[in-house]
Design a protein around this motif. Structure first.
Motif, mmCIF file in Angstrom:
data_model
loop_
_atom_site.group_PDB
_atom_site.id
_atom_site.type_symbol
_atom_site.label_atom_id
_atom_site.label_comp_id
_atom_site.label_asym_id
_atom_site.label_seq_id
_atom_site.Cartn_x
_atom_site.Cartn_y
_atom_site.Cartn_z
ATOM 1 N N GLN A 1 33.007 1.821 44.712
ATOM 2 C CA GLN A 1 34.304 1.514 44.126
ATOM 3 C C GLN A 1 34.484 2.290 42.842
ATOM 4 N N THR A 2 35.723 2.473 42.437
ATOM 5 C CA THR A 2 35.993 3.414 41.390
ATOM 6 C C THR A 2 36.861 2.926 40.255
ATOM 7 N N GLU A 3 37.161 3.842 39.427
ATOM 8 C CA GLU A 3 37.989 3.560 38.282
ATOM 9 C C GLU A 3 38.861 4.767 38.040
ATOM 10 N N THR A 4 39.555 4.764 36.918
ATOM 11 C CA THR A 4 40.408 5.903 36.623
ATOM 12 C C THR A 4 39.587 7.128 36.270
ATOM 13 N N PRO B 1 34.871 0.922 39.079
ATOM 14 C CA PRO B 1 35.803 0.276 40.002
ATOM 15 C C PRO B 1 37.001 1.137 40.375
ATOM 16 N N THR B 2 37.436 1.045 41.616
ATOM 17 C CA THR B 2 38.616 1.767 42.087
ATOM 18 C C THR B 2 39.886 1.112 41.555
ATOM 19 N N SER C 1 30.400 -1.216 47.692
ATOM 20 C CA SER C 1 31.567 -2.091 47.564
ATOM 21 C C SER C 1 31.811 -2.626 46.161
ATOM 22 N N GLY C 2 30.865 -2.475 45.246
ATOM 23 C CA GLY C 2 31.099 -2.886 43.864
ATOM 24 C C GLY C 2 31.533 -4.332 43.750
ATOM 25 N N ASP C 3 32.677 -4.570 43.099
ATOM 26 C CA ASP C 3 33.147 -5.940 42.909
ATOM 27 C C ASP C 3 33.890 -6.492 44.117
ATOM 28 N N GLY C 4 33.938 -5.719 45.198
ATOM 29 C CA GLY C 4 34.487 -6.201 46.460
ATOM 30 C C GLY C 4 35.983 -6.081 46.623
ATOM 31 N N ARG C 5 36.642 -5.379 45.715
ATOM 32 C CA ARG C 5 38.107 -5.405 45.708
ATOM 33 C C ARG C 5 38.747 -4.798 46.959
ATOM 34 N N GLU D 1 23.803 -7.716 41.422
ATOM 35 C CA GLU D 1 24.845 -8.211 40.509
ATOM 36 C C GLU D 1 26.235 -7.944 41.069
ATOM 37 N N ARG D 2 26.407 -6.786 41.692
ATOM 38 C CA ARG D 2 27.697 -6.476 42.304
ATOM 39 C C ARG D 2 27.961 -7.381 43.508
#
Length: 217
Positions: A43-46, A69-70, A95-99, A120-121
């Motif tokens: 998952q991603t972020e900006t 995070p995405t 999947s990171g935080d699952g969003r 933790e994720r």
């Protein structure tokens, strides 16, 4: 050794290190190097993951992929381009935080599985699924992407790194059914040309469909 002799050594500059005198051992300073552990996964972020990602940002995913995070608009675009529906089985690799999995379940009733190597994720994703009321449709598994069986997927989403995408590509092409939809945030898969490329708020989304099996695959 008596006190006078110790005092003499100190005055004359002779080192007393190693003389076995209590309280005379030099203090050792321990430096801690921040490390990032991998989560399979995506998952991603900006910001695009890079080697300069601050060590305060946790966890790397499969193959040393930083967890970022995405953005939600990108999540929405990834699901839309794949035409995700209630009959799909979506696997989010890293999947990171699952969003992504949670959004698919909320909006489209999709059954989803998130794979991440970081416990933790996984915990965070399960908490988010519970808050969203979709625990009956999603699950999150702590596992390495490269040893995970995701052959039941009809849609696969990922946000990893170019070299990880390339390593996963043979597994994707050999294990997934023809027609399975693949969506990647930010990174392509080398010379496997995407069927669609989207720009979402400055971020790139790539879309492929697994082709029929041939000797070239």
């Amino acid at each position: 050794m008596n006190f006078k002799k110790i005092l003499f050594l100190l005055v004359t500059g002779v080192s007393i290190t190693g003389l076995g005198i209590a309280g005379c051992t030099p203090t050792q300073q321990n430096s801690e190097v921040g490390t990032q552990t991998s989560t399979l996964t995506g998952q991603t972020e900006t910001q695009t993951p890079s080697a300069t990602t601050p060590t305060t940002q946790p966890q790397e995913r499969a193959g040393d992929v930083p967890y970022v995070p995405t953005p939600q608009p990108v999540v929405d675009a990834m699901l839309e381009v794949a035409k995700v529906g209630k009959n799909d089985v979506l696997y989010d690799l890293g999947s990171g935080d699952g969003r992504i999995v949670v959004t698919a379940a909320q909006k489209f009733g999709t059954r989803g599985v998130g794979i991440d190597i970081n416990p933790e994720r996984i915990q965070e994703a399960n908490e988010n699924a519970k808050k969203a009321g979709v625990t009956d449709r999603v699950k999150f598994v702590q596992q390495d992407l490269f040893t995970t069986d995701f052959s039941e997927a009809t849609v696969v989403t990922l946000y990893l790194l170019p070299e990880v995408n390339l390593k996963l590509r043979p597994k994707i092409l050999s294990e997934l059914k023809p027609g399975t939809r693949i969506v990647s945030h930010a990174f392509d898969m080398g010379d496997w040309k995407p069927q669609q490329t989207l720009n979402v708020e400055g971020k790139t989304v790539y879309y492929w469909v697994v082709p029929e099996k041939t000797s070239a695959n």
